[in-house]
Design a protein around this motif. Structure first.
Motif, PDB file in Angstrom:
ATOM      1  N   ALA A  15       0.846  -1.192   0.000  1.00  0.00           N
ATOM      2  CA  ALA A  15       0.000   0.000   0.000  1.00  0.00           C
ATOM      3  C   ALA A  15       0.877   1.235   0.000  1.00  0.00           C
ATOM      4  N   ILE A  16       0.432   2.260  -0.735  1.00  0.00           N
ATOM      5  CA  ILE A  16       1.138   3.533  -0.811  1.00  0.00           C
ATOM      6  C   ILE A  16       0.261   4.599  -0.173  1.00  0.00           C
ATOM      7  N   TYR A  17       0.839   5.363   0.725  1.00  0.00           N
ATOM      8  CA  TYR A  17       0.088   6.391   1.448  1.00  0.00           C
ATOM      9  C   TYR A  17       0.422   7.755   0.831  1.00  0.00           C
ATOM     10  N   THR A  18      -0.493   8.263   0.019  1.00  0.00           N
ATOM     11  CA  THR A  18      -0.281   9.524  -0.682  1.00  0.00           C
ATOM     12  C   THR A  18      -0.581  10.702   0.234  1.00  0.00           C
ATOM     13  N   ASP A  19      -0.469  11.899  -0.327  1.00  0.00           N
ATOM     14  CA  ASP A  19      -0.738  13.120   0.443  1.00  0.00           C
ATOM     15  C   ASP A  19      -2.208  13.534   0.401  1.00  0.00           C
ATOM     16  N   HIS A  20      -3.071  12.687  -0.167  1.00  0.00           N
ATOM     17  CA  HIS A  20      -4.493  13.011  -0.298  1.00  0.00           C
ATOM     18  C   HIS A  20      -5.333  12.061   0.559  1.00  0.00           C
TER      19      HIS A  20
END
Length: 313
Positions: free
Chosen positions: A284-289
């Motif tokens: 999983a990638i945790y974006t800034d949105h």
């Protein structure tokens, strides 16, 4: 996860009504539908681009070992799947013909240098021609170049590991004859100096992914474990978008929204070295949105990590 949250609300609503804390009027009767809509459009759907998740795969570069010279193999000291360091001997080729060539050219070079010295002395005493000196110098230079090439061939009879790694599926044995043909490799060498970990992210979820963002991954190889890391890059091309040179007109084909590949780097370098090439998992990638969705995604990923104990697929 969405089902768990919705069921939690239903249980909470039942308890509130059962103990008379709230009256079961029209609003509370309609509240499950309202909560379901809020969960879908406020949390679960935005989680796709706020904290995208996809399949992860470990890839390593494979080097096809092709010798630079041909000959009979005299020794294969390596063992399959055994760690090797850069420069370790993979196998040896019979050096006899190449050593003989070095000796022959070296003898010719010594004679050429002797003749060059003699011609130079005669020229300095005005008893010889400058042309003869230049000719002998040219012969010596040519033989020097030939000797350098012959010595290079002799050195290449010992084939060494190009980097840290290991040989897999080893079939080469003493007595086999090898050739310096690009289409006839004799070994497959797996380079472990750099490990590539790629994550497939759906195109509609990849628009906010950027280098430096936090990543968490779990692998079938290590069930129950979560490993953190960072996004290295988003690959800017996939095979479906590649055009190759050909002499034919455009061939229409079905267009598919194939996932993009994101390259990541894990913080635990020792674990990365132990990961076999081909190891699969989920990341999983945790974006800034939509940062509130990160919590839900972390819980889901840990559920996947636990299920890796029993789920082979």
């Amino acid at each position: 996860m969405g089902v768990a949250l919705f069921n939690t609300y239903l249980v909470l609503l039942f308890l509130l009504v059962h103990f008379g804390i709230v009256r079961f009027n029209l609003f509370w009767k309609a509240s499950p539908a309202i909560v379901l809509v809020l969960l879908l459009f406020g949390l679960l759907i935005p989680m796709g681009w706020g904290a995208p998740q996809g399949n992860a795969l470990v890839v390593r570069n494979a080097v096809s070992i092709v010798p630079d010279v041909a000959g009979e193999v005299t020794d294969v000291p390596v063992l399959a799947n055994t760690p090797l360091r850069a420069g370790d001997v993979l196998f040896k080729i019979d050096p006899t013909p190449y050593a003989a060539q070095v000796k022959a050219i070296d003898a010719q070079l010594k004679l050429a240098k002797t003749r060059l010295g003699q011609m130079t002395q005669l020229y300095e005493r005005d008893a010889g021609r400058g042309f003869d000196v230049e000719q002998r110098q040219s012969e010596a230079d040519q033989l020097s170049g030939q000797l350098e090439a012959a010595q290079w061939n002799l050195d290449k009879t010992v084939v060494r590991a190009p980097a840290d790694g290991y040989v897999t599926n080893l079939a080469l044995r003493k007595g086999a004859r090898v050739a310096n043909l690009p289409l006839a490799p004799v070994m497959a060498f797996i380079d472990v100096s750099s490990t590539i970990i790629g994550i497939e992210i759906n195109q509609n979820d990849a628009r906010y992914v950027a280098p430096g963002q936090e990543v968490e991954a779990t692998f079938k190889f290590a069930p129950g474990q979560i490993y953190s890391g960072k996004v290295e890059s988003v690959l800017q091309a996939i095979a479906t978008g590649q055009v190759q040179t050909s002499g034919t007109a455009v061939l229409p084909k079905a267009i598919e929204a194939a996932p993009f590949v994101v390259r990541v780097k894990l913080d635990d370098a020792d674990f990365v070295k132990r990961l076999p090439a081909g190891s699969a998992g989920t990341a999983a990638i945790y974006t800034d949105h939509v940062k509130p969705t990160h919590v839900v995604r972390r819980v889901i990923l840990r559920q996947v990590a636990i299920l890796n104990y029993v789920n082979p697929f």
